[in-house]
Design an enzyme around this catalytic site. Structure first.
Site, short mmCIF file in Angstrom:
data_model
loop_
_atom_site.label_atom_id
_atom_site.label_comp_id
_atom_site.label_asym_id
_atom_site.label_seq_id
_atom_site.Cartn_x
_atom_site.Cartn_y
_atom_site.Cartn_z
CD GLU A 157 0.44 -4.88 3.16
OE1 GLU A 157 -0.90 -5.17 3.01
OE2 GLU A 157 1.16 -5.53 3.18
CD GLU A 187 3.21 -6.41 7.20
OE1 GLU A 187 2.69 -7.29 6.72
OE2 GLU A 187 2.56 -5.51 7.57
C1 BGC Z 1 -0.78 -7.06 6.10
C2 BGC Z 1 -0.76 -7.50 7.62
C3 BGC Z 1 -1.38 -9.05 7.41
C4 BGC Z 1 -0.38 -9.60 6.67
C5 BGC Z 1 -0.58 -11.30 6.38
C6 BGC Z 1 -0.20 -7.75 5.16
O1 BGC Z 1 -0.51 -7.66 3.72
O2 BGC Z 1 -0.09 -5.86 6.31
O3 BGC Z 1 -1.60 -6.78 8.37
O4 BGC Z 1 -1.69 -9.65 8.44
O5 BGC Z 1 -0.22 -9.29 5.30
O6 BGC Z 1 -1.86 -11.51 5.57
#
Ligand code: BGC
Length: 658
Positions: free
Chosen positions: A173, A350
């Site tokens: 990111e 994610e």
């Molecule tokens: C990040 C994580 C973070 C998650 C939840 C993502 O943008 O890569 O490290 O914990 O968001 O906010």
């Protein structure tokens, strides 16, 4: 321009998630973490910033993962996932410039081995928001000349792990790192400066491109998949009739999403708030896949809060997550649509939700997975999904107040407990995962002459490798990650055998027990439903139709039957086994031959089994006549019962170069 889809979620049918028909068998099911959020005891730009962060909470011991690695690998294994994304903490590997800590390198190498032994494929991220202090103090990504330092660390890790780690993420990111650190001031260095955000953004993309090119040129580079991870935030105008709201959405989308994606496509990058674009060497096409991190959409007005503390606007029917932004699964499809013109595979690296009491997460998981499965059905090349996160952890500026885990962590005791949502995710994964493979590998090749009087047939080499590996290779193409090998009473000969990407368990008998006794003897290790094959047969059938038939037939056992074999040993009618007769001379009443691959309910073993020596086929197949289901498939199977048959199989493999 763009439409903001909203679905009537209470009328949605989720059955495909539960019956295993929503995703292809090779889909990558994963969970994700990042080093600083779980390891504990790190010293880096974040630990230095924490006393000044919004929550002022210190990461401290975090999940103490550094000392609990093995236990945590077991947690991953218990979810049944096939992939795990983690990040490598640069500040541990190179605590001082040029001084590499071999113990820390070994720690990650051991993690990789432990995952692979469990049949879990690792994915390593090389930069997930943290960096060593010595490098940070020198200006970090604000200075172009610092990039080499980071790329050296990346090469070092690639050299150590790329023989076993196929999937690599360069930078997690970049837009979040730049915006949170240099515009919103919530991440280190905690400043608000458009000048600095431009520089940092440019250098992040330069660093990504250099890292990609460097690793690709190294040994294993061509075999590995290396990509950038991009958080996609969807921006929607709050009032759809208000042109100012549209304009704001367009501007933010441009700065947060489009300029980064366009850079990957064209090699020219115009960082947020910059007037001109710059060509970055090696950037064009510098991703083998695109990692999509997706969490939400934001409703835009020209007066949006520039602080995370103020609640963002949401639609009246939307539900706020603990992070205060809404759950909006429809946006995941829009994120996919946004990246498809890169024309590379997409991975959801994610997706998850902050939800302290876990009352929202199960639904969050279902919605996002359903959206993903629909995208795949529409032809979008989404290869995998990594849930964020494996367990509750240190949520950056929010400290420990936001819980994203499938496992609850009690930070005082470090106790991990699977949440309801964890069960839900595991159930969906399980429905899509090929069941455990059980291989009856104890049989001796007595008819093969000297070569195998004392060697189990499955260990005899055929065309360069033991039969067992031919069987495992095929099973792997069918999505199997987990095999139980029943080795008979000569089990020592199997010691030390491994198979890449598959978890193998070997189980030995004290004395010869026959096929039935072997299964009974291993009953503690059997999963509820398992595939059963013979260790001296190679039977390359598609497992999926067999499994599907078994589901719909609701049978205690489903066997594959071929009608193309030269002899017959059973009779079947209307999809059920009516008679099994292994020794029949007259084959008039018989109309099929058991081809070797079956799927069995463990309850069947428990119902008909007993200790001692007995034959599985003769006992169970006879008992189940009228009940066992039959899956017709005429794919040839290859066995090694006699030297002639072995020679035929060998020739077949040579000719088809399997
Ligand atoms: C990040 C994580 C973070 C998650 C939840 C993502 O943008 O890569 O490290 O914990 O968001 O906010």
């Amino acid at each position: 321009m763009w439409t903001e889809e909203h679905r009537q979620w209470d009328t949605v049918d989720y059955s495909s998630l539960k019956d295993g028909s929503a995703f292809p068998k090779e889909f990558m099911w994963g969970v994700a973490t990042a080093s600083h959020q779980i390891e504990g005891g790190n010293t880096n730009n974040w630990s230095a910033f924490e006393p000044r962060s919004k929550s002022q909470q210190l990461s401290g011991d975090a999940c103490d993962h550094w000392n609990r690695r093995e236990e945590d690998v077991t947690l991953i294994k218990e979810l049944g996932v096939s992939h795990y994304r983690f990040s490598i903490e640069w500040s541990r590997i190179e605590p001082q410039e040029g001084h590499y800590d071999s113990k820390a390198i070994q720690w990650y190498s051991d993690l990789v081995d432990e995952l692979l032994i469990q049949g879990i494929q690792p994915m390593a991220t090389l930069h997930h928001f943290t960096q060593p202090l010595w490098w940070d103090e020198r200006g970090g990504f604000e200075k172009e000349e610092n990039i080499t330092g980071w790329v050296n660390f990346c090469s070092m890790m690639f050299e150590h792990l790329s023989d076993r780690v196929e999937w690599w993420c360069t930078i997690n990111e970049p837009a979040v790192y730049a915006t949170m650190g240099y515009v919103l001031g919530e991440f280190p260095p905690g400043v608000r400066s458009f000048k600095r955000v431009r520089k940092v953004s440019l250098n992040l993309m330069r660093a990504h491109a250099r890292c990609y090119r460097t690793l690709k040129a190294m040994k294993n580079g061509d075999k590995c998949q290396i990509g950038l991870v991009k958080n996609i935030n969807i921006f929607d105008p709050y009032r759809r009739w208000n042109p100012l709201h549209w304009m704001q959405a367009k501007i933010l989308d441009g700065m947060f999403n489009q300029c980064w994606l366009k850079a990957l496509r064209t090699g020219k990058f115009k960082p947020p708030s910059a007037l001109f674009s710059k060509r970055i060497e090696g950037l064009r096409g510098s991703s083998d896949f695109i990692g999509v991190n997706y969490y939400t959409h934001l409703l835009t007005t020209p007066f949006m809060p520039t602080k995370v503390e103020i609640d963002p606007l949401i639609r009246p029917w939307e539900q706020r997550t603990d992070f205060r932004y809404p759950m909006y699964a429809e946006g995941l499809r829009r994120a996919f649509d946004m990246v498809t013109n890169l024309k590379i595979p997409i991975l959801v690296t994610e997706n998850g939700v902050a939800d302290d009491d876990d009352d929202m997460r199960p639904e969050h998981i279902r919605r996002h997975l359903l959206i993903t499965s629909e995208a795949i059905a529409d032809g979008i090349d989404v290869r995998g999904f990594y849930h964020w996160s494996l367990m509750d952890n240190f949520e950056w500026a929010e400290g420990y107040d936001q819980r994203f885990g499938l496992y609850h962590v009690e930070f005082e005791t470090q106790k991990r407990t699977l949440k309801e949502s964890g069960h839900e995710y595991a159930a969906i994964v399980k429905a899509h995962t090929t069941p455990q493979l059980v291989i009856m590998a104890g049989g001796l090749g007595t008819r093969l002459g000297e070569m195998s009087e004392k060697t189990p047939k499955s260990l005899i080499e055929v065309n360069g490798k033991p039969m067992l590996h031919h069987i495992l290779d095929w099973a792997k193409t069918q999505g199997c990650m987990n095999a139980l090998v029943l080795t008979g009473h000569l089990g020592e000969q199997f010691e030390g055998i491994t198979h890449p990407g598959m978890a193998l368990t070997f189980h030995q008998e004290k004395e010869p027990l026959g096929t039935g006794g072997a299964l009974w003897n291993a009953k503690e290790l059997l999963e509820q439903r398992f595939l059963l094959v013979w260790g001296d047969d190679w039977h390359p059938i598609e497992y999926k139709p067999l499994i599907e038939l078994h589901h719909s037939a609701d049978a205690p056992l489903t066997m594959t039957v071929t009608q193309a074999h030269d002899s017959k040993n059973l009779r079947h009618e209307n999809g059920r086994l009516m008679l099994y007769d292994k020794h029949s001379e007259s084959s008039e009443t018989l109309n099929g031959y058991e081809a070797g691959t079956s799927i069995v309910e463990k309850s069947t073993v428990l119902k008909y089994g007993h200790s001692g020596k007995w034959s599985w086929e003769e006992t169970v197949y006879s008992a189940l006549s009228g009940e066992a289901a039959v899956h017709l498939d005429d794919t040839a199977f290859w066995d090694m019962g006699t030297p002639e048959r072995l020679a035929l199989f060998e020739k077949f493999l040579k000719d088809t170069s399997v």
